[in-house]
Write an enzyme that holds these catalytic residues in place. Structure first.
Site, PDB file in Angstrom:
ATOM      1  N   GLY A 362       0.828  -1.194   0.000  1.00  0.00           N
ATOM      2  CA  GLY A 362       0.000   0.000   0.000  1.00  0.00           C
ATOM      3  C   GLY A 362       0.863   1.245   0.000  1.00  0.00           C
ATOM      4  N   PRO A 363       0.314   2.388  -0.366  1.00  0.00           N
ATOM      5  CA  PRO A 363       1.103   3.621  -0.395  1.00  0.00           C
ATOM      6  C   PRO A 363       1.452   4.089   1.011  1.00  0.00           C
ATOM      7  CG  PRO A 363      -1.220   4.088  -0.773  1.00  0.00           C
ATOM      8  CD  PRO A 363      -1.086   2.601  -0.755  1.00  0.00           C
ATOM      9  N   SER A 364       2.320   5.084   1.083  1.00  0.00           N
ATOM     10  CA  SER A 364       2.683   5.662   2.377  1.00  0.00           C
ATOM     11  C   SER A 364       1.444   6.208   3.061  1.00  0.00           C
ATOM     12  CB  SER A 364       3.701   6.796   2.184  1.00  0.00           C
ATOM     13  OG  SER A 364       4.901   6.305   1.648  1.00  0.00           O
ATOM     14  N   GLY A 365       1.338   5.946   4.354  1.00  0.00           N
ATOM     15  CA  GLY A 365       0.183   6.406   5.111  1.00  0.00           C
ATOM     16  C   GLY A 365      -1.029   5.520   4.979  1.00  0.00           C
ATOM     17  N   GLY A 367      -1.485   2.688   6.413  1.00  0.00           N
ATOM     18  CA  GLY A 367      -1.789   2.026   7.675  1.00  0.00           C
ATOM     19  C   GLY A 367      -1.052   0.716   7.881  1.00  0.00           C
ATOM     20  N   LYS A 368      -0.039   0.440   7.056  1.00  0.00           N
ATOM     21  CA  LYS A 368       0.664  -0.842   7.130  1.00  0.00           C
ATOM     22  C   LYS A 368       1.375  -1.023   8.468  1.00  0.00           C
ATOM     23  CE  LYS A 368       3.123   0.094   3.472  1.00  0.00           C
ATOM     24  NZ  LYS A 368       2.605   1.431   3.202  1.00  0.00           N
ATOM     25  N   THR A 369       2.190  -0.041   8.842  1.00  0.00           N
ATOM     26  CA  THR A 369       2.932  -0.143  10.104  1.00  0.00           C
ATOM     27  C   THR A 369       1.984  -0.110  11.301  1.00  0.00           C
ATOM     28  OG1 THR A 369       4.883   0.883   9.104  1.00  0.00           O
ATOM     29  CG2 THR A 369       4.736   0.930  11.502  1.00  0.00           C
ATOM     30  N   GLU A 491       9.364  -4.310   6.034  1.00  0.00           N
ATOM     31  CA  GLU A 491      10.267  -4.096   4.901  1.00  0.00           C
ATOM     32  C   GLU A 491      11.681  -4.534   5.265  1.00  0.00           C
ATOM     33  OE1 GLU A 491      11.444  -3.669   1.227  1.00  0.00           O
ATOM     34  OE2 GLU A 491       9.387  -3.662   1.913  1.00  0.00           O
TER      35      GLU A 491
END
Length: 604
Positions: A362-365, A367-369, A491
């Protein structure tokens, strides 16, 4: 943090030390009277052996009692500061991540080290000095009143004025001390900020700017420190002036009365000695008062830091669930960071089996982390439930949860120490065979074998001595050594070269046969072999499936894969939207132009 409870734990040492100090004070108060008896014996031509022996005994007792007093009080003070630091560091280590991240690390260091040391003085030696000095002052005044109350009134008048000035100075010292502690903390925070990014400072040619900024902070601390010193330095002269005036009046008036016979010489001598004895405890009293005021400022700062929000470590250890339980399950989970309008994750639901490899893109922001932080309970969901092995993470003790879940951060933080100490950080009891297995699985064995000391090679701060990719592989080996049920990789391949990445991908696939591996991926090349891929955008789960399935059904995922396939500088080829009814929508992964997919990988 209950400071009073900490002090009470050491009340016996404090009480015995204070009592010995009072006994020493009593021995001190008897000395002028015995010296007066000695003068009288000499004047009457009587034997002086007894007074001399008694005076010598009092001097020896005074010295012994004073030494024991200072030792016991000092020992109690060190015990108090140990308990304070232990309690404070424990609360910092168990603080909630979001609360700790709001703190300035330089200020945390200053409060934990310097302020606790100042608080020790206030809670031990300063209090004991105020008690013994106060007792000495009262004792001197009582004996002086018994010897000649008229001269005492003159003495009290002079010293009383000086004492009032000293008391006002002591209050000013406390206010100045608070400012100085804040300025010192600001300097410490500024210094840590620069040292933590020293390479960036040098690369940006910012040494002069940062040096000037630090000089200004240091100068502010110097200025407030000078004010504390100036006010503290005025305490002694204020008392000295009162003493000198009192002494001049007592000697002049006392000699006049001695000449008329209304005051004996031995009484005048004893009175003058008590006057001298009175000055020292008065000065000590107000100096101790000044130290206590500085200590109160430090205690307030320590209490404020100790009030940092704590993690909830409760819960009971459940039985291990049956093998069919999901390794990780999100059930309509929503979470937003304080001060933000939109949630970081919203209504996310998915379930992952006990084994396999799952990638999150998904793109930055997107919610992955945040998903990782919710699994590790660094954050708690606003709504919904997160489960690990079928158990709500909120119901698990943190130790049990974090024993089941291992995390490899993108920055791969390491600590000063040996490679072995960093490797076995989560499992200090790991055997040599287990260590070797984890090292080989993380493709780190060749690095260890090439180091001058092998596993016992010393590393500097943040793993200095290893390259970025080597640090990351060490962090992965550390996580594998813990033998978790769920392995989180943020990552983890970002700093690896192509050969190391290929070997690590194979290792992750192998690890996925015995636990669930959940990895945040920014490169499509690292997810093509995953058993399943979750696509996040704007905090929502948009699509889920395999690489081949998403390439066929999700336009955003396909677009991002195409960007990594396209030659550098070329626009990605537009892809048609999936047909209605396919049901899967998605967002692309964050891209990395470092490695591009081969056509064979893209077709999988």
């Amino acid at each position: 943090m209950n400071i009073s409870a900490i002090v009470r734990r050491h009340r016996l040492l404090l009480a015995v030390g204070t009592l010995l100090g009072l006994a020493g004070t009593a021995a001190t108060l008897l000395q002028p009277l015995l010296i007066g008896d000695l003068i009288e014996a000499v004047a009457l031509d009587e034997p002086v052996t007894r007074p001399i022996v008694l005076i010598a005994a009092l001097f020896a007792a005074d010295a012994l009692l004073a030494a024991t007093h200072f030792y016991l009080i000092g020992r109690a003070g060190e015990n108090i500061v140990l308990d304070m630091r232990t309690t404070l560091t424990g609360r910092l280590l168990h603080s909630r991540i979001r609360a700790f991240n709001r703190l300035e690390h330089g200020d945390v260091f200053t409060r934990t080290v310097a302020d606790t040391a100042i608080a020790r003085i206030a809670l031990s030696s300063s209090v004991a000095q105020m008690i013994t000095a106060g007792f000495t002052t009262v004792g001197c005044i009582a004996v002086m009143a018994w010897l000649d109350w008229r001269m005492l009134l003159v003495t009290v008048g002079c010293l009383g004025t000086a004492s009032a000035v000293a008391l006002a100075l002591a209050r000013a010292v406390r206010r100045a001390a608070v400012t100085n502690r804040e300025d010192t903390s600001a300097y410490g925070s500024g210094l840590l900020r620069v040292l933590g990014a020293l390479t960036t400072v040098k690369a940006s040619r910012a040494e002069a700017r940062e040096a000037e900024r630090l000089r200004e902070l240091a100068d502010a601390a110097r200025g407030s420190g000078v004010r504390v010193t100036r006010l503290s330095a005025m305490l002694m002269p204020a008392m000295n002036v009162g003493t000198q005036v009192s002494l001049a009046v007592v000697i002049a008036w006392g000699m006049a009365r001695t000449a008329t016979g209304s005051l004996s010489l031995e009484d005048l001598t004893a009175f003058i000695m008590y006057l001298f004895y009175l000055v020292s405890p008065l000065v000590m009293l107000f100096m101790a008062l000044g130290e206590f005021q500085q200590g109160r400022a430090a205690i307030d700062r320590v209490r404020e830091l100790a009030a940092v929000e704590q993690e909830d470590t409760g819960g009971s250890v459940p039985d291990r669930p049956a093998g069919s339980a999901a390794a990780v399950e999100f059930d309509d989970v929503t979470f937003g960071y304080p001060g933000t309008s939109a949630p970081a994750v919203a209504g996310v639901s998915f379930s992952l089996p006990a084994t396999g490899v799952t990638a999150i893109v998904g793109p930055s922001g997107a919610g992955k982390t945040t998903l990782f932080q919710l699994i590790e309970r660094f954050q708690d969901p606003d709504r919904g439930t997160v489960r690990v092995l079928g158990t709500d993470v909120a119901a698990l003790p943190l130790d049990e949860l974090r024993a089941r879940v291992a995390l490899v951060e993108q920055e791969a933080p390491l600590m000063r120490g040996t490679v072995r100490e960093n490797l076995t950080y989560a499992r200090p009891d790991a055997t040599a065979g287990e260590i070797r297995e984890a090292v080989e699985a993380a493709h780190f064995a060749e690095v260890v074998d090439a180091l001058p000391g092998g596993l016992d090679t010393e590393l500097g701060e943040n793993g200095i001595g290893l390259s970025g990719g080597q640090r990351q592989r060490l962090a992965i080996a550390r996580a594998l050594l813990a033998r978790p049920d769920v392995l989180l990789l943020d990552e983890a391949t970002s700093n690896l070269d192509s050969d190391s990445e290929t070997a690590l991908r194979a290792a992750i696939t192998t690890v996925g046969t015995r636990c669930q591996v959940l990895t945040i991926a920014h490169r499509i090349s690292t997810v093509v072999d995953a058993d399943r891929i979750l696509v996040l955008e704007d905090g929502r789960l948009r699509a889920a499936g395999t690489h081949a399935g998403l390439m066929a059904s999700d336009d955003t995922y396909r677009r991002l894969a195409g960007q990594q396939l396209a030659p550098t500088g070329a626009e990605p080829k537009a892809e048609p939207r999936p047909k209605a009814g396919t049901g899967a929508t998605g967002t692309g992964a964050e891209t990395d132009a470092g490695r591009r997919l081969t056509p064979a990988e893209a077709a999988r």
